[in-house]
Each structure stands twice: as C-alpha cells, then as structure tokens.
Write an enzyme that holds these catalytic residues in place. Structure first.
Site, mmCIF file in Angstrom:
data_model
loop_
_atom_site.group_PDB
_atom_site.id
_atom_site.type_symbol
_atom_site.label_atom_id
_atom_site.label_comp_id
_atom_site.label_asym_id
_atom_site.label_seq_id
_atom_site.Cartn_x
_atom_site.Cartn_y
_atom_site.Cartn_z
ATOM 1 N N LYS A 1 0.841 -1.210 0.000
ATOM 2 C CA LYS A 1 0.000 0.000 0.000
ATOM 3 C C LYS A 1 0.875 1.259 0.000
ATOM 4 C CE LYS A 1 -1.633 1.642 4.034
ATOM 5 N NZ LYS A 1 -1.254 3.051 4.218
ATOM 6 N N ARG B 1 -4.145 10.573 4.482
ATOM 7 C CA ARG B 1 -3.191 11.676 4.483
ATOM 8 C C ARG B 1 -2.263 11.663 3.267
ATOM 9 N NH1 ARG B 1 -1.526 14.596 8.302
ATOM 10 N NH2 ARG B 1 0.525 14.194 7.453
ATOM 11 N N CYS C 1 -4.756 13.031 12.688
ATOM 12 C CA CYS C 1 -5.406 11.725 12.731
ATOM 13 C C CYS C 1 -5.148 11.130 14.102
ATOM 14 C CB CYS C 1 -4.919 10.826 11.608
ATOM 15 S SG CYS C 1 -3.211 10.352 11.781
ATOM 16 N N SER D 1 11.448 12.323 6.769
ATOM 17 C CA SER D 1 10.004 12.123 6.555
ATOM 18 C C SER D 1 9.802 11.332 5.268
ATOM 19 C CB SER D 1 9.310 13.486 6.447
ATOM 20 O OG SER D 1 8.101 13.372 5.723
ATOM 21 N N VAL D 2 9.014 10.270 5.392
ATOM 22 C CA VAL D 2 8.727 9.422 4.230
ATOM 23 C C VAL D 2 7.974 10.236 3.166
ATOM 24 C CG1 VAL D 2 7.400 7.393 3.470
ATOM 25 C CG2 VAL D 2 8.722 7.294 5.593
ATOM 26 N N ASP E 1 5.113 1.119 12.103
ATOM 27 C CA ASP E 1 3.920 0.406 11.599
ATOM 28 C C ASP E 1 3.846 -1.045 12.081
ATOM 29 O OD1 ASP E 1 3.089 2.669 10.327
ATOM 30 O OD2 ASP E 1 3.564 2.012 8.295
ATOM 31 N N ILE F 1 8.332 7.794 16.514
ATOM 32 C CA ILE F 1 7.900 8.433 15.267
ATOM 33 C C ILE F 1 6.606 9.235 15.449
ATOM 34 C CG2 ILE F 1 7.319 8.054 12.823
ATOM 35 C CD1 ILE F 1 10.198 7.296 13.398
#
Ligand code: UD1
Length: 420
Positions: free
Chosen positions: A22, A94, A118, A165-166, A308, A330
């Site tokens: 994803k 997001r 969120c 930041s990804v 995650d 994070i």
C-alpha cells in the site's frame, strides 16, 4: 459498520501470499500525474486507501482502467485536467498530500486540502511545503486548502530535510523529476517503498540516483515515457504475518516477499525464539514454545524497527516470558491499542512515548474497538490467541491497508467471521 468475530485460540499454519505494498502504491499512483503517456501498474493491492487515491486521480481528470481483477490498472490523461484535491478525499487518507508535488511540477498549480490530524498524532505537512517551496512553489493556506503555484517549471536546488520524513521525501522526489536542473535531497527517508517509487520513475526515464545513503540526486527531464511497473510486496503485511506465526506457535510459509527488506524484524523474531529460514522471495517461520522478552524495542526510521509494526510486536511481547519495553519515536500518540489490549487482559503501562509490557498474559476474549490501521491488526492478533470470543468493532481501519485479511487468516486456520 463491519465487525470481526474471532474465536480463539487458533494456530497459524500453511502458506500465505503477500499483496502489493500500500505504502509503495500510493506515491507511485500520485506520481502518474507527471505523465502524458499511459502507465500500467501491476500488483496493486485491493485496499481502501488505494481506492481513495484512484478516486483522487479520477477527480483530477485521470482515466483509470482496470485490466485484471483490479490488480492491474492503466492510468492515462484526459483533456480535462483539474487541480483541486478535495478535503473529503484527502482527510480520509493523508497520503492525498502526495498529489501536491506532481500537480505543481507538471501544471504549475494546485489547490490541495490540508490533511488535518489523525488518531496517531498531529501529522503536519510542513516538511513537504518547505521542500516544495525551495523548489520554487509559492503557496498560501486559505480555508484549509494549500493554494499553490509556480512561475514556470520548478527549479532544481539543494534541500536538506531537518527531520526524516517518508512523505516529504516522496513528494520532493516526484516534483524534482520535471524540475529544471539538478536537485539534491539530503537526509531522505530510505524506506523500501521510496526505493520502489524511484525504481518506478526510473523505469519511465527519470534521472534519479542515490549518491549517499540518505542523499538522492535528481536531474530534471522534460517528460516521462510510458511504462509498466509491478509494485513491491507489502513489508508491513509480511511483518504482521511473521508475528502471527511466532505468537501462535505456528508454522508458516510466506511467499512473494524479499526477506532482506525486513532484516531488522527477522533478527528480532529470531531473538524472541522464532525459527526462520529465508529464500529468495520466501520466508518460513516457526513459532517457539516460549517467547522471550525484548528489554528495549525502539521505533525509528528504516532500516530500523518500523512504527507500523509496533502494535503487532506489543501483542507478541504480552505473551513473552518476561517484561519488555517499547519506545515509540515516530508518532506522538501511537499507543491507542493499549487500552483495548488491556480489555483483553494485557498488563501494559504507558508513560509518554514508553510502554512497559508485562509478559505471560492470558488473553481472554471481549468486545473491543479499532482506532487506526496498525492498531486494528494488533487487536486481531490478540484475538487470535485469546481464549473465547472477541468482537472487534470499526474494522474499516483494517480495510484501508490489508487486502483480504479475513480470507487469508481463515485459510491459515483462524476462526474469523465478518459481521456486516
Ligand atoms: C509514512 C507511512 C506510514 C508510516 C510513516 C512512518 C505512507 C502512506 N505512510 O507516513 O505508514 O507510519 O511513514 O514510517 O507511506 N512530520 C512533520 N512534518 C511533515 C511530515 C512529517 O512533522 O511535514 C512528522 C510526522 O508527524 C511524524 C514524522 O514526521 O511524526 C514522520 O512522518 P512521515 O515519515 O512523514 O510519515 P508519513 O509519510 O505521513
């Protein structure tokens, strides 16, 4: 609202195929806005966030054509390009902010909704905006929308992210592909999904090179070629199934995923007692009779342990022989699952970003509630080892990111039912 009913305890046994990632699919889909020519994307996961990104692309004028069971999609431009990314789409996911970079790079304008917060934290987009500004984007925030434009093409420059930041790394790489000249991005996130995005863009002719571990060089080109690309397997889904097997004294073969991408997680699972063998695109994992504790587990950017998978590992550590500690570095509010795990019998104390987990928990089924994507799957894991029946409410969070989770679990021996 759908619910899951899980009767435990169950053992995970058999073979599972990992779906497309994803978190790789979302930036890749957003970056198709850069293209004039058609793009074919394979191994697309059928999850809600991908549907939302496709709806966002459609609302911007892209034509979406599924070629095979919604796993392969062809995306091409229509004449009616639009520049407005609505709040109703961006607030639910997001990653909608990832259309900002490509819209400004390609069309020099965009009105993109601010995503808002969120459950896991405030999640601002200042790093995205600062980096795009350095590339020449002008913007103003009005009534919850980023009104952005640029005078002609964006201009390559040197950008050093103050924090890794990804999303900001992805937005900047995508935007820099069509900028004038050379862009150097320093202190980039280097998650495998970012490497997948880069490989996708390179397959279409983008000039991108990693010149140091966290430094990416992009030399802008005029346009991208048509391309066909297959998305990598989902790292977090793989890690979740590895935890499921370890937790339940299970025996699982995981197919379609390169184990080298989750070396940190594999080492940790070996440390707690799992027996793991890896092949080229395969992992075999056997759960131990006794799970050992981990004295300190810290979430940090790749290649370190991912946030995650924090909630899933917490469930595993509830069953360990001793006390463990998790430090979440994070996101500021990513222990939402703790209160629900306590309802199942977990003994966890949270102070700021640190959780202390007592081991030897005998989970007992109860009615509980999902709060976010990864927390939800942790609750499913706890329910699988809990004695009796667990009802999990609000599982729409799971549908955002896990393809066919109940069918996959059913095939592996879990007594799970979806109540609509
Ligand atoms: C991505 C992943 C998500 C994962 C996260 C961290 C996708 C679609 N989502 O999210 O699953 O949990 O990486 O690995 O790939 N931040 C700012 N300002 C910004 C951007 C981020 O303060 O402009 C903060 C965030 O609030 C967070 C931290 O930086 O505390 C890292 O966030 P980031 O790496 O950007 O995460 P996402 O890209 O949102």
């Amino acid at each position: 609202m759908d619910k899951f009913l899980i009767k435990g305890p169950c053992k995970i046994k058999g073979q599972v195929f990992i779906s497309g990632s994803k978190n790789a699919a979302l930036p890749i889909l957003a970056s198709t806005l850069l293209f004039d020519k058609p793009v074919i994307i394979q191994n697309l996961p059928q999850v809600k966030d991908v549907d939302t990104m496709l709806s966002l692309l459609k609302s911007l004028g892209s034509k979406i054509q599924f070629l095979k069971n919604k796993k392969v999609v062809k995306i091409y431009k229509t004449k009616e390009q639009k520049y407005f990314a609505s709040y109703s789409l961006v607030k639910t996911m997001r990653a909608g902010i990832l259309v900002l970079g490509p819209l400004v790079a390609k069309f020099q304008k965009s009105i993109t909704s601010l995503p808002g917060g969120c459950t896991i934290g405030a999640r601002p987009v200042n790093y995205h905006l600062n980096a795009l500004k350095k590339l020449g984007m002008k913007y103003e925030i009005k009534k919850g929308y980023i009104h952005a434009s640029s005078n002609g093409k964006l201009k390559g420059t040197k950008i050093k992210f103050s924090k890794i930041s990804v999303g900001a790394t992805e937005n900047s790489i995508i935007a820099a592909c069509l900028a004038n000249g050379k862009t150097i991005l320093e202190n980039c996130a280097i998650e495998p999904e970012i490497k997948d995005l880069v490989n996708f863009l390179k397959s279409a002719g983008a000039n991108i090179k990693w010149i140091r571990k966290r430094t990416c060089q992009i030399i802008g080109i005029n346009s991208l070629n048509k391309t066909t690309y297959s998305i990598m397997g989902d790292r977090i889904e793989t890690g979740t199934f590895c935890v499921a097997a370890t937790l339940t004294k299970g025996n699982l073969k995981i197919k379609n995923f390169n184990p080298r991408l989750i070396q940190t997680e594999i080492n940790l699972l070996k440390k707690v007692g799992a027996k793991i063998q890896t092949g080229k695109n395969e992992i075999r994992i056997k759960g131990p009779q006794k799970i050992k504790n981990i004295s300190k587990l810290v979430t940090k950017e790749y290649p370190n342990f991912p946030t995650d998978l924090q909630a899933q590992f917490m469930v595993l550590l509830c069953k360990a022989t001793g006390r463990s500690r998790i430090i979440e570095n994070i996101f500021e509010n990513r222990f939402m699952h703790v209160a629900e795990l306590r309802r199942l019998g977990a003994k966890i104390i949270v102070k700021d970003n640190k959780a202390t987990i007592e081991g030897k928990t005998d989970f007992l089924g109860a009615e509980i509630m999902s709060s976010d994507l990864r927390a939800s799957v942790a609750l499913v894991l706890a329910a699988i080892v809990a004695k009796g029946e667990t009802k999990i409410n609000r599982i729409y969070h799971l549908d955002r990111g896990y393809e066919n989770i109940e069918d996959k679990l059913k095939k592996l021996g879990v007594n799970i039912k979806r109540l609509s």
